[in-house]
Design a protein around this motif. Sequence first.
Motif, PDB file in Angstrom:
ATOM      1  N   LYS A 134       6.622  13.057  11.105  1.00 33.45           N
ATOM      2  CA  LYS A 134       5.836  12.049  11.827  1.00 33.45           C
ATOM      3  C   LYS A 134       5.098  11.136  10.842  1.00 33.45           C
ATOM      4  O   LYS A 134       5.082   9.917  11.000  1.00 33.45           O
ATOM      5  CB  LYS A 134       4.833  12.735  12.747  1.00 33.45           C
ATOM      6  CG  LYS A 134       3.895  11.800  13.468  1.00 33.45           C
ATOM      7  CD  LYS A 134       2.885  12.587  14.298  1.00 33.45           C
ATOM      8  CE  LYS A 134       1.843  11.708  14.926  1.00 33.45           C
ATOM      9  NZ  LYS A 134       0.822  12.491  15.637  1.00 33.45           N
ATOM     10  N   MET A 135       4.499  11.726   9.804  1.00 28.65           N
ATOM     11  CA  MET A 135       3.754  10.932   8.824  1.00 28.65           C
ATOM     12  C   MET A 135       4.675   9.999   8.050  1.00 28.65           C
ATOM     13  O   MET A 135       4.323   8.861   7.770  1.00 28.65           O
ATOM     14  CB  MET A 135       2.990  11.845   7.852  1.00 28.65           C
ATOM     15  CG  MET A 135       1.862  12.622   8.502  1.00 28.65           C
ATOM     16  SD  MET A 135       0.583  11.546   9.204  1.00 28.65           S
ATOM     17  CE  MET A 135       0.986  11.538  10.929  1.00 28.65           C
ATOM     18  N   LYS A 136       5.879  10.455   7.750  1.00 33.75           N
ATOM     19  CA  LYS A 136       6.838   9.588   7.049  1.00 33.75           C
ATOM     20  C   LYS A 136       7.269   8.433   7.948  1.00 33.75           C
ATOM     21  O   LYS A 136       7.427   7.305   7.481  1.00 33.75           O
ATOM     22  CB  LYS A 136       8.023  10.394   6.558  1.00 33.75           C
ATOM     23  CG  LYS A 136       7.591  11.372   5.480  1.00 33.75           C
ATOM     24  CD  LYS A 136       8.644  11.662   4.480  1.00 33.75           C
ATOM     25  CE  LYS A 136       7.977  12.472   3.377  1.00 33.75           C
ATOM     26  NZ  LYS A 136       8.867  13.099   2.514  1.00 33.75           N
ATOM     27  N   ARG A 137       7.427   8.693   9.251  1.00 28.65           N
ATOM     28  CA  ARG A 137       7.747   7.607  10.192  1.00 28.65           C
ATOM     29  C   ARG A 137       6.598   6.597  10.272  1.00 28.65           C
ATOM     30  O   ARG A 137       6.830   5.419  10.537  1.00 28.65           O
ATOM     31  CB  ARG A 137       8.030   8.169  11.597  1.00 28.65           C
ATOM     32  CG  ARG A 137       9.397   8.783  11.752  1.00 28.65           C
ATOM     33  CD  ARG A 137       9.774   9.040  13.208  1.00 28.65           C
ATOM     34  NE  ARG A 137       8.771   9.741  13.980  1.00 28.65           N
ATOM     35  CZ  ARG A 137       8.656  11.070  14.064  1.00 28.65           C
ATOM     36  NH1 ARG A 137       9.500  11.841  13.408  1.00 28.65           N
ATOM     37  NH2 ARG A 137       7.717  11.613  14.814  1.00 28.65           N
ATOM     38  N   LEU A 138       5.375   7.069  10.034  1.00 30.44           N
ATOM     39  CA  LEU A 138       4.210   6.183  10.069  1.00 30.44           C
ATOM     40  C   LEU A 138       3.938   5.522   8.712  1.00 30.44           C
ATOM     41  O   LEU A 138       2.923   4.862   8.543  1.00 30.44           O
ATOM     42  CB  LEU A 138       2.971   6.946  10.541  1.00 30.44           C
ATOM     43  CG  LEU A 138       2.978   7.349  12.009  1.00 30.44           C
ATOM     44  CD1 LEU A 138       1.790   8.241  12.332  1.00 30.44           C
ATOM     45  CD2 LEU A 138       2.959   6.110  12.899  1.00 30.44           C
TER      46      LEU A 138
ATOM     47  N   VAL B  10       0.833  -1.196   0.000  1.00 28.09           N
ATOM     48  CA  VAL B  10       0.000   0.000   0.000  1.00 28.09           C
ATOM     49  C   VAL B  10       0.871   1.250   0.000  1.00 28.09           C
ATOM     50  O   VAL B  10       1.736   1.417   0.844  1.00 28.09           O
ATOM     51  CB  VAL B  10      -0.955   0.011   1.220  1.00 28.09           C
ATOM     52  CG1 VAL B  10      -1.723   1.315   1.303  1.00 28.09           C
ATOM     53  CG2 VAL B  10      -1.925  -1.161   1.143  1.00 28.09           C
ATOM     54  N   ASN B  11       0.635   2.093  -0.986  1.00 29.17           N
ATOM     55  CA  ASN B  11       1.304   3.383  -1.103  1.00 29.17           C
ATOM     56  C   ASN B  11       0.380   4.413  -0.456  1.00 29.17           C
ATOM     57  O   ASN B  11      -0.742   4.608  -0.909  1.00 29.17           O
ATOM     58  CB  ASN B  11       1.519   3.677  -2.593  1.00 29.17           C
ATOM     59  CG  ASN B  11       2.108   5.031  -2.844  1.00 29.17           C
ATOM     60  OD1 ASN B  11       1.498   6.044  -2.549  1.00 29.17           O
ATOM     61  ND2 ASN B  11       3.287   5.046  -3.425  1.00 29.17           N
ATOM     62  N   VAL B  12       0.832   5.063   0.618  1.00 30.43           N
ATOM     63  CA  VAL B  12      -0.011   5.976   1.390  1.00 30.43           C
ATOM     64  C   VAL B  12       0.463   7.412   1.228  1.00 30.43           C
ATOM     65  O   VAL B  12       1.628   7.711   1.448  1.00 30.43           O
ATOM     66  CB  VAL B  12      -0.005   5.613   2.893  1.00 30.43           C
ATOM     67  CG1 VAL B  12      -0.908   6.556   3.681  1.00 30.43           C
ATOM     68  CG2 VAL B  12      -0.433   4.169   3.098  1.00 30.43           C
ATOM     69  N   VAL B  13      -0.479   8.280   0.856  1.00 30.05           N
ATOM     70  CA  VAL B  13      -0.219   9.715   0.791  1.00 30.05           C
ATOM     71  C   VAL B  13      -1.023  10.352   1.922  1.00 30.05           C
ATOM     72  O   VAL B  13      -2.224  10.138   2.037  1.00 30.05           O
ATOM     73  CB  VAL B  13      -0.614  10.304  -0.573  1.00 30.05           C
ATOM     74  CG1 VAL B  13      -0.446  11.820  -0.589  1.00 30.05           C
ATOM     75  CG2 VAL B  13       0.204   9.652  -1.690  1.00 30.05           C
ATOM     76  N   ALA B  14      -0.339  11.115   2.762  1.00 28.77           N
ATOM     77  CA  ALA B  14      -0.967  11.752   3.924  1.00 28.77           C
ATOM     78  C   ALA B  14      -1.220  13.226   3.639  1.00 28.77           C
ATOM     79  O   ALA B  14      -0.340  13.926   3.145  1.00 28.77           O
ATOM     80  CB  ALA B  14      -0.063  11.612   5.144  1.00 28.77           C
ATOM     81  N   VAL B  15      -2.433  13.693   3.948  1.00 23.35           N
ATOM     82  CA  VAL B  15      -2.758  15.109   3.847  1.00 23.35           C
ATOM     83  C   VAL B  15      -2.871  15.656   5.263  1.00 23.35           C
ATOM     84  O   VAL B  15      -3.674  15.164   6.062  1.00 23.35           O
ATOM     85  CB  VAL B  15      -4.084  15.338   3.089  1.00 23.35           C
ATOM     86  CG1 VAL B  15      -4.422  16.829   3.053  1.00 23.35           C
ATOM     87  CG2 VAL B  15      -4.014  14.764   1.687  1.00 23.35           C
TER      88      VAL B  15
END
Length: 197
Positions: free
Chosen positions: A144-148, A131-136
């Motif tokens: 933090k989002m990259k660590r997650l 799963v490729n996840v893009v965070a907004v």
Amino acid sequence: GWFFHGKTPTSAEPFIGGSEYAGVVRQVGPKVKRLKVGDVVCGVQDIAMSKSAGTWAEQTLAPESHVIRIPDGCDITFTEAAASVMAVLLSGDMYQRAKLDEVSQKRCLVVGASGGLGTFLMKLLQRHKNVNVVAVCSGKHSDKMKRLGATEVVDYAHSPFEEQLKDQDSFDVVFDFVGGTDVEYGGRKVLKRGGKF
């Protein structure tokens, strides 16, 4: 409405709302196996379907199967515990509805990724290698989002996220933890035909 309490509230039997709770077990029933008086616990009451008592009171009743024991030494307040349970419930439900398998490659967009609900969902999505996840979220939460597990972070403060993502592949799933017509409009613009919102 009637859906939540089934009868008109009276002063003798008022409607008590609320669903999340945390506290100390004061009493247990004879069939209870896992819990004992004095245990620190949290959970979510199903006041709608099971017509259980609400939690906006000093005490509440809960079936043992709905109670989570907080481990000894866990540094969490009752407020944090109650809020965490709701995040787990909602994020977990959205995660299950997405039906992400372990085989096919998927792209997911998480709008509101750095909030309590979004953070928990990011942890669930982190388990999927496909799963490729893009965070907004706000750019200040990028690390933090990259660590997650986010492969990309979109800062909503720069411009609407759908404009920032318009030249990329569309998404199989869009998770919305912000709500509102702007997010719905933007989410639908970047969602694949047949995708889940």
